[in-house]
Design a protein around this motif. Sequence first.
Motif, PDB file in Angstrom:
ATOM      1  N   ASP A   1       0.809  -1.223   0.000  1.00  0.00           N
ATOM      2  CA  ASP A   1       0.000   0.000   0.000  1.00  0.00           C
ATOM      3  C   ASP A   1       0.844   1.274   0.000  1.00  0.00           C
ATOM      4  O   ASP A   1       0.341   2.371   0.159  1.00  0.00           O
ATOM      5  CB  ASP A   1      -0.938   0.006   1.222  1.00  0.00           C
ATOM      6  N   ASN A   2       2.140   1.098  -0.161  1.00  0.00           N
ATOM      7  CA  ASN A   2       3.024   2.269  -0.102  1.00  0.00           C
ATOM      8  C   ASN A   2       4.031   2.278  -1.261  1.00  0.00           C
ATOM      9  O   ASN A   2       5.186   2.622  -1.093  1.00  0.00           O
ATOM     10  CB  ASN A   2       3.749   2.257   1.250  1.00  0.00           C
ATOM     11  N   LYS A   3       3.547   1.862  -2.430  1.00  0.00           N
ATOM     12  CA  LYS A   3       4.433   1.792  -3.598  1.00  0.00           C
ATOM     13  C   LYS A   3       4.701   3.185  -4.162  1.00  0.00           C
ATOM     14  O   LYS A   3       3.926   4.116  -3.949  1.00  0.00           O
ATOM     15  CB  LYS A   3       3.780   0.938  -4.693  1.00  0.00           C
ATOM     16  N   ILE A   4       5.797   3.271  -4.919  1.00  0.00           N
ATOM     17  CA  ILE A   4       6.157   4.540  -5.559  1.00  0.00           C
ATOM     18  C   ILE A   4       5.812   4.438  -7.040  1.00  0.00           C
ATOM     19  O   ILE A   4       6.126   3.422  -7.672  1.00  0.00           O
ATOM     20  CB  ILE A   4       7.671   4.810  -5.413  1.00  0.00           C
ATOM     21  N   ASN A   5       5.203   5.452  -7.589  1.00  0.00           N
ATOM     22  CA  ASN A   5       4.991   5.477  -9.037  1.00  0.00           C
ATOM     23  C   ASN A   5       6.352   5.787  -9.673  1.00  0.00           C
ATOM     24  O   ASN A   5       6.908   6.867  -9.445  1.00  0.00           O
ATOM     25  CB  ASN A   5       3.973   6.566  -9.398  1.00  0.00           C
ATOM     26  N   PRO A   6       6.918   4.835 -10.438  1.00  0.00           N
ATOM     27  CA  PRO A   6       8.300   5.031 -10.918  1.00  0.00           C
ATOM     28  C   PRO A   6       8.484   6.246 -11.822  1.00  0.00           C
ATOM     29  O   PRO A   6       9.618   6.701 -12.021  1.00  0.00           O
ATOM     30  CB  PRO A   6       8.623   3.739 -11.667  1.00  0.00           C
ATOM     31  N   LEU A   7       7.368   6.795 -12.330  1.00  0.00           N
ATOM     32  CA  LEU A   7       7.503   7.999 -13.167  1.00  0.00           C
ATOM     33  C   LEU A   7       8.185   9.120 -12.397  1.00  0.00           C
ATOM     34  O   LEU A   7       8.945   9.912 -12.967  1.00  0.00           O
ATOM     35  CB  LEU A   7       6.121   8.478 -13.630  1.00  0.00           C
ATOM     36  N   ILE A   8       7.938   9.189 -11.078  1.00  0.00           N
ATOM     37  CA  ILE A   8       8.498  10.314 -10.320  1.00  0.00           C
ATOM     38  C   ILE A   8      10.019  10.222 -10.196  1.00  0.00           C
ATOM     39  O   ILE A   8      10.678  11.205  -9.889  1.00  0.00           O
ATOM     40  CB  ILE A   8       7.850  10.496  -8.925  1.00  0.00           C
ATOM     41  N   GLY A   9      10.570   9.035 -10.491  1.00  0.00           N
ATOM     42  CA  GLY A   9      12.039   8.893 -10.480  1.00  0.00           C
ATOM     43  C   GLY A   9      12.689   9.801 -11.503  1.00  0.00           C
ATOM     44  O   GLY A   9      13.810  10.293 -11.314  1.00  0.00           O
TER      45      GLY A   9
END
Lengths: 112, 384
Positions: free
Chosen positions: B322-330
């Motif tokens: 429930d705490n994943k990162i959207n890799p686009l923000i990398g």
Amino acid sequence: MNTELLLEGIPIAVVGYTIVFAILVLLYLVFFYLAKLLEFQARERCKRAGKAKCVEGQDFTISGEVSAAISTALYLHFSEMHDVETGKLTVKTISKRYTPWNSKIYNVMNRL
Amino acid sequence: MDGLFQFLSYSGFANFTIGHGVMILVGLLFIFLAIKYNYEPLLLIPIGFGVLIGNIPYLQDSGFAIGVYDEGSVFRYLYMGVLKGVYPPLIFLGIGAMTDFSTLISSPRLMLLGAAAQVGIFLTFLGAILLGFNLNEAAAIGIIGGADGPTAIFLSSKLANGLNGNLNLIGPIAIAAYSYMALVPVIQPPIMKLLTSKKERLIRMKPPRSVSKTEKILFPIVGLILTGFISPGALPLLGMLFFGNLLKESMVTERLAETARKPLIDIVTILLGITVGASTQADVFLTKQSLLIFVLGAISFMIATAGGILFAKVMNIFAKADNKINPLIGAAGVSAVPDSARVVQHEGLKEDPTNHLLMHAMAPNVSGVIGSAVAAGILMSFLL
């Protein structure tokens, strides 16, 4: 290709990148634990004040979305306050004080 | 009659070369991109116009002292701010006074994305050595991968300034850095799409928590002490960045913060842009090295973008469901503030019009600014 320079450059790149990473990891750790510390302090203060919301395990912080909603509501409230009119006319009569500039008699008699 | 001929020999027409023509077209292209497509207009208009100023041909030995390279000319004095690294710290002061670090403080793990994206700097550093540049020049070229114009100018003014046997690469590096910053909306989206799946691009991130005033005030102070002690070379940049931020967050120096984020940064941007542009005189700028710098800069920028995205995917392996990162923000880990964050928001909205990533992307974006300045400081301390 200058192999000597490359051999000199590789350790600079590896160490340099490691340091950049280490500094940001350190900042991450500091602010990760700082947030926990500040929350703990706030919870303790809250408990001392005897408020019900500071029970252990309950989400103590306000989410960004909630604060954004509160800020927007306050902003709209204060920016729209101006538009609440009383319905009364606010034009006031100004008392015409005497001055030689508007005195007809002075002009007629040319006594200035 | 002699006077007339002398006048004609001094005119731009008599001294015109193909190189001048090419550079004038480059200047016009910058102005066109800024006005027509709104690509970084605050930078590209001063730089583009500076390119025009720098490439109006004149008789070099006339003793007029006109260009930035002529001793005693007005432009030379203004250019001193670039040459001596005066302007970049002042720009950082303004950036600090206008940056809100709240999202970074509320999700400190996103700082790691800003660190990961700095891989572009160090890989390009090695690439530049392979292409025949010396260590100092290679470091100055590598910093383009930080996508931070002031940092690139600061480092190149220290390491590749034409002194101590190094080439003067300030002009090409500055132009490359600012060009790629302006081209963020063109360069980054294909890499973002290539390295992420549709499912990953749809990830919704937890909204950031609100940040207390104490945390906001502590951030510049702790940040300065930590980064300054480890990498003192970055102090001129990070010292001013954190100082500007404290002016903003302390809430008691609003006048100073206002000056730093508005009139001061505007004045310095004008002077920096126009003088960097004017330093691209065709005879100095149109060289094989400049071409290589542009190629290396593009590669550096792409590696940095990819580095941030891939690291976000690695972090997701260890993150809770429930705490994943959207890799686009990398991709926002490169420090082109706030353009790369805006590109992330735009790409995120394309996949899901209700998924707003801007606030999340600002965290790696501002940590990228810190990361690239630290990288510049480290490279300086290794090589000066």
